[in-house]
Design a protein around this motif. Structure first.
Motif, PDB file in Angstrom:
ATOM      1  N   MET A  22       4.666  -0.197   5.455  1.00  0.00           N
ATOM      2  CA  MET A  22       3.448  -0.341   4.663  1.00  0.00           C
ATOM      3  C   MET A  22       2.954  -1.791   4.630  1.00  0.00           C
ATOM      4  O   MET A  22       3.750  -2.722   4.485  1.00  0.00           O
ATOM      5  CB  MET A  22       3.697   0.129   3.227  1.00  0.00           C
ATOM      6  N   PRO A  23       1.644  -1.995   4.752  1.00  0.00           N
ATOM      7  CA  PRO A  23       1.101  -3.360   4.661  1.00  0.00           C
ATOM      8  C   PRO A  23       1.178  -3.900   3.240  1.00  0.00           C
ATOM      9  O   PRO A  23       1.163  -3.144   2.261  1.00  0.00           O
ATOM     10  CB  PRO A  23      -0.356  -3.189   5.106  1.00  0.00           C
ATOM     11  N   VAL A  24       1.265  -5.219   3.150  1.00  0.00           N
ATOM     12  CA  VAL A  24       1.276  -5.884   1.845  1.00  0.00           C
ATOM     13  C   VAL A  24      -0.143  -5.897   1.293  1.00  0.00           C
ATOM     14  O   VAL A  24      -1.112  -6.125   2.020  1.00  0.00           O
ATOM     15  CB  VAL A  24       1.820  -7.320   1.976  1.00  0.00           C
ATOM     16  N   ALA A  25      -0.281  -5.624   0.002  1.00  0.00           N
ATOM     17  CA  ALA A  25      -1.590  -5.586  -0.657  1.00  0.00           C
ATOM     18  C   ALA A  25      -1.815  -6.881  -1.445  1.00  0.00           C
ATOM     19  O   ALA A  25      -0.861  -7.473  -1.954  1.00  0.00           O
ATOM     20  CB  ALA A  25      -1.672  -4.374  -1.586  1.00  0.00           C
ATOM     21  N   PRO A  26      -3.078  -7.322  -1.564  1.00  0.00           N
ATOM     22  CA  PRO A  26      -3.378  -8.634  -2.175  1.00  0.00           C
ATOM     23  C   PRO A  26      -3.421  -8.590  -3.696  1.00  0.00           C
ATOM     24  O   PRO A  26      -4.471  -8.773  -4.314  1.00  0.00           O
ATOM     25  CB  PRO A  26      -4.756  -8.953  -1.592  1.00  0.00           C
TER      26      PRO A  26
ATOM     27  N   GLU B 202       0.847  -1.184   0.000  1.00  0.00           N
ATOM     28  CA  GLU B 202       0.000   0.000   0.000  1.00  0.00           C
ATOM     29  C   GLU B 202       0.891   1.244   0.000  1.00  0.00           C
ATOM     30  O   GLU B 202       2.032   1.203   0.467  1.00  0.00           O
ATOM     31  CB  GLU B 202      -0.905   0.010   1.234  1.00  0.00           C
ATOM     32  N   VAL B 203       0.368   2.344  -0.524  1.00  0.00           N
ATOM     33  CA  VAL B 203       1.110   3.603  -0.528  1.00  0.00           C
ATOM     34  C   VAL B 203       0.254   4.667   0.156  1.00  0.00           C
ATOM     35  O   VAL B 203      -0.783   5.077  -0.373  1.00  0.00           O
ATOM     36  CB  VAL B 203       1.477   4.042  -1.958  1.00  0.00           C
ATOM     37  N   SER B 204       0.680   5.080   1.336  1.00  0.00           N
ATOM     38  CA  SER B 204      -0.022   6.136   2.061  1.00  0.00           C
ATOM     39  C   SER B 204       0.232   7.479   1.380  1.00  0.00           C
ATOM     40  O   SER B 204       1.144   7.621   0.557  1.00  0.00           O
ATOM     41  CB  SER B 204       0.477   6.193   3.507  1.00  0.00           C
ATOM     42  N   ASP B 205      -0.567   8.473   1.739  1.00  0.00           N
ATOM     43  CA  ASP B 205      -0.335   9.814   1.196  1.00  0.00           C
ATOM     44  C   ASP B 205       1.063  10.309   1.565  1.00  0.00           C
ATOM     45  O   ASP B 205       1.732  10.979   0.770  1.00  0.00           O
ATOM     46  CB  ASP B 205      -1.388  10.791   1.729  1.00  0.00           C
ATOM     47  N   PHE B 206       1.495   9.965   2.769  1.00  0.00           N
ATOM     48  CA  PHE B 206       2.822  10.378   3.223  1.00  0.00           C
ATOM     49  C   PHE B 206       3.913   9.719   2.387  1.00  0.00           C
ATOM     50  O   PHE B 206       4.861  10.377   1.938  1.00  0.00           O
ATOM     51  CB  PHE B 206       2.978  10.026   4.702  1.00  0.00           C
TER      52      PHE B 206
END
Length: 253
Positions: free
Chosen positions: A140-144, A101-105
C-alpha cells in the motif's frame, strides 16, 4: 487500547485482530505496545501523536505503528476501529510510523482477520489469509497525513495550537511571542527542528486536515473556511499546487 496477551511475550498466531468502538472525545494517553499495530478506522477520524510526528487517520486509511512506539490516540467523533496486532519477529527492520491507503481488498482482509478471533490455525486457511494480508499492507502507498513535530517544548506549544485550530491565521511574529522567542530565533529553530518554515508546516497541517474532512464527506466550500482560507478558490489553488488536481478530482472513498 490493550493488546491481547501482551505480557505473554509472544504472539501465536502471529497476527490477531480486535474490534473497538470509541465515542467522541475518547483519548488514550501516551503509551506503547510490545507488538506492531495497524489501526484501521472503518468510520470516524482519529488523531495519533508520537513524540516526533502528528497524524490524522481518516476513514478507510490505516496507521502502521512499530512495536514499542509511544503514541497517543484521540477520537474527534465516534470511531469504529479495527486493530491488528502483528508479531514484531516478522519484521526485524520494520518501517517507521506511517499512514497507508487501504484498498477494498485490504479492507476485506482486515475484516476477515479480525473475524478469526484470538485462536486460529496459522497453518490453515486463516494463516494463508494473514499471509496475503501482510503482503497487501506492504504494497500500500503511504498517504499524506502526517507532519513532523519539534522536540523543543516552546515550538511544540505552537505546533499543538495550530493542529488544534488549523484556521488560526496568526503570523510568525505572533507565534514567536507564543513560544517566548524572538522572531529570528523562532524561525531558525522551527526550520532546524521540522525541516521547513512555519508557513510550509502550517500548509501541510491544513492539507492534512482538508483531506481528513474530505474523506468524512464535508463539502469543499465548507472545508476551505474550516482550514483557514479566505475563499474556496484560494483553497482550490493551494490544493492543486500540492496534489496536481483540484479537490473535486482527488481520489477519496
Amino acid at each position: 487500547m490493550i493488546g491481547p496477551g501482551e505480557t505473554a511475550g509472544c504472539l501465536r498466531p502471529p497476527v490477531r485482530g480486535l474490534t473497538d468502538e470509541y465515542g467522541a472525545g475518547f483519548v488514550d494517553p501516551m503509551h506503547a505496545h510490545d507488538w506492531i499495530q495497524v489501526l484501521y478506522a472503518c468510520s470516524g477520524v482519529m488523531s495519533v501523536v508520537t513524540p516526533s510526528t502528528s497524524f490524522v487517520v481518516p476513514p478507510q486509511r490505516a496507521l502502521w505503528l512499530p512495536a514499542g512506539q509511544r503514541h497517543e490516540v484521540s477520537c474527534r467523533g465516534p470511531v469504529s476501529l479495527r486493530t491488528l496486532y502483528v508479531d514484531p519477529a516478522l519484521y526485524p527492520d520494520p518501517p517507521p510510523c506511517r499512514v497507508i491507503e487501504v484498498s477494498d481488498f485490504l479492507k476485506a482482509l482486515i475484516l476477515k482477520t479480525v473475524s478469526f478471533g484470538a485462536d486460529y490455525d496459522p497453518q490453515g486457511h486463516a494463516g494463508r489469509v494473514v499471509t496475503v494480508l501482510l503482503d497487501e499492507i506492504a504494497a500500500m502507498p503511504v498517504a499524506p497525513y502526517g507532519v513532523v513535530m519539534p522536540g523543543d517544548a516552546r515550538l511544540l506549544r505552537v505546533c499543538r495550537a495550530i493542529l488544534a485550530h488549523p484556521a488560526d491565521n496568526r503570523d510568525v511574529d505572533d507565534w514567536a511571542r507564543v513560544a517566548g522567542m524572538g522572531r529570528r530565533t523562532f524561525t531558525r529553530a522551527f526550520k532546524r527542528e521540522t525541516g521547513m518554515g512555519l508557513a510550509v508546516w502550517r500548509q501541510q497541517v491544513r492539507l492534512m486536515e482538508a483531506l481528513s474532512l474530505m474523506a468524512a464527506g464535508r463539502p469543499v466550500t465548507t472545508i476551505a473556511f474550516d482550514v483557514g482560507y479566505d475563499s474556496p478558490s484560494a483553497f482550490t489553488a493551494m490544493f492543486r499546487r500540492a496534489y496536481g488536481v483540484p479537490p473535486s478530482l482527488y481520489a477519496l472513498p
